[in-house]
Design a protein around this motif. Structure first.
Motif: not given
Ligand code: NAI
Length: 468
Positions: A331-345
């Motif tokens: 769950l933690g890995d999911y949230s970090n991945k989602v946030i970093s992808k959105i910020t990057k995009y």
């Protein structure tokens, strides 16, 4: 440029919402449609709307109605003509031809299109006409959604665009963001990308939809419908059309293409009539078994439904990005991945879509009801990447709040009172449960009201009212 009279053409969902909101701002407005009967029905819908589109229902008669054949003369007096007819380019082109024949010299003409580029909308206009033409993309419901995207073309008179923006901000209370002519403009480009990342990563991390929605919801400062709940609300079929249009319009190398690929389960849901709340159900469905209603969630792997499981993350019910960042496991890995992808995009869209990070944050707050935008998320999480993304000169209310040492002037158990730039603003933040007001909060308000006062807080509810 003064906007004293407006004509709105097309009295459907958006045209009627725009007319109602102009009426709220005490601007005389006429609503035209194919027949007067259609625009009269629209006015009835405005009157009965829930939540109400009008601030004061007794003012309904200030919205005049008519049809585009007998009453087009009203366009001659308008300072702004808003086109909100169906999303068909041939119909829009015909309407523009007529508007530009009738409009008074210099009057602004704009379209509420959600997907047609301004380049195509304005292709039949002369350079003189293009000066006064732009897109004003309001969100639904118009009264309640704070975001307004203004898209300009290469010939625009920029002073006019600035005064339109000022009018929409000061008179209509919108957060007006000027963006470039790119697919989905700003809000939908990032908002839909974020939804797709949240969905595709949930599949990759093998999460249940309840788990994904519990993360991509309150803890991230996103409305609690999450991603799968929001999909059901918007309509799974409508989302699929939106994605097809993005796939067609965006370059093949755009990251969006990867997350917008068709998902077999989604295709199956649409084909079997599971299009969301308006259909038989969607990712969630209400199952009636032996007279009992049971909310069920789909299993992303098997496509079978089972009763919804409550997920308790112990993160509280407001945004909690710091603890979320430290959450262990998938769950933690999911949230970090989602946030970093959105910020990057989001950062990749500057400057091609809009000039500033602040515009992106504001678009997500106002258009999608996020508590903070992607760059503010990175800031709040203290992400290492933040230096690359966040403009350090920007003064946000959040930064003032986080820098209590410098700005906190007084506090009690119900509210904090900050001041920023003495003699310019005082800021009060409520902090009771559901931000209910009590004598302590009133005390802080009283102390702070000797100056311009901004009242802020992070919760989903601004205030539950007076604590009786
Ligand atoms: P709608 O289908 O609710 O209303 C369209 C209206 O246009 C109808 O009342 C129809 O009778 C009228 N119309 C059709 N041809 C006409 C003509 N030649 N002259 C005058 N009226 C005519 O559509 P909706 O949803 O209000 O959308 C309007 C525009 O706003 C579209 O460009 C859409 O892409 C855009 N939009 C829609 C949003 C939404 O949530 N529905 C959000 C943001 C933008």
């Amino acid at each position: 440029m003064d906007i004293k009279k407006v004509v709105v053409i097309g009295s459907g969902t958006m045209g009627s919402g725009i007319a109602a909101h102009l009426c709220n701002a005490k601007i005389p407005v006429t609503l035209l449609d194919l027949t007067t009967e259609i625009s009269e029905k629209a006015r009835d819908r405005i009157f009965k709307s829930k939540p109400p589109l009008l601030l004061d229902k007794s003012k309904i008669e200030n919205i005049k109605v008519g049809n585009i054949n007998d009453n087009f003369d009203v366009v001659k007096d308008a300072d702004w003509v808003v086109e909100a007819v169906v999303e068909r380019i041939d119909i829009k082109h015909n309407i523009y031809e007529k508007i530009f024949k009738f409009r008074k010299s210099g009057a602004i003409v704009s379209s509420n299109t959600s997907s047609i580029p301004i380049k195509i909308l304005s292709e039949k206009l002369s350079s003189e006409e293009k000066k006064d033409f732009c897109i004003t993309h309001f969100f639904n419901p118009v009264r309640y959604m704070g975001l307004l995207e203004i898209v300009k073309n290469e010939n625009n008179d920029l002073n006019k665009i600035s005064s339109l923006k000022k009018f929409c901000e000061e008179e209509l209370g919108k957060g007006a963001i000027v963006c470039n002519d790119t697919p989905g403009f700003l809000g939908n480009r990032i908002g839909v990308y974020a939804m797709q990342v949240a969905m595709t990563e949930a599949f990759k991390f093998k999460l249940s939809i309840e788990e994904a929605d519990a993360i991509f919801g309150r803890p991230m400062g996103i409305p609690k419908t999450g991603v799968f709940g929001l999909y059901d609300l918007i309509g799974i079929d409508l989302m699929s059309d939106v994605l097809k249009s993005f796939i067609k319009e965006l370059p093949k190398t755009d990251e969006f293409q990867i997350v917008a690929k068709e998902i077999p389960l989604v295709k199956k849901l649409i084909e079997t009539g599971y299009t969301g709340r308006k259909g038989k159900g969607g990712f969630y469905r209400m199952n009636k078994e032996s007279g009992q209603k049971i909310l069920e969630a789909i299993n992303l792997k098997t496509g079978n439904y089972s009763p919804v499981k409550k997920i308790n993350l112990d993160l509280g019910d407001t945004m909690n990005l710091k603890d979320l960042k430290n959450l262990k496991g998938s769950l933690g890995d999911y949230s970090n991945k989602v946030i970093s992808k959105i910020t990057k995009y989001a950062s990749s869209l500057i400057p091609s879509v809009t000039e500033s990070k602040n515009n992106i944050d504001e678009a997500m707050r106002l258009g999608f009801n996020w508590t903070v935008g992607p760059f503010e998320m990175a800031d709040e999480r203290n992400d290492e990447i933040k230096q690359n993304y966040l403009d350090n000169s920007l003064v946000t209310l959040r930064r003032i709040k986080n820098n209590k040492m410098n700005y906190l002037k007084k506090f009690n158990s119900s509210a904090n009172y900050y001041y920023y730039e003495p003699n310019r603003y005082n800021i009060v933040e409520f902090k009771t449960k559901a931000n209910a007001l009590d004598s302590q909060s009133m005390e802080m308000l009283k102390l702070a009201s000797d100056n311009n006062l901004i009242i802020i807080n992070d919760s989903m509810q601004f205030s539950a009212g007076v604590n009786l």
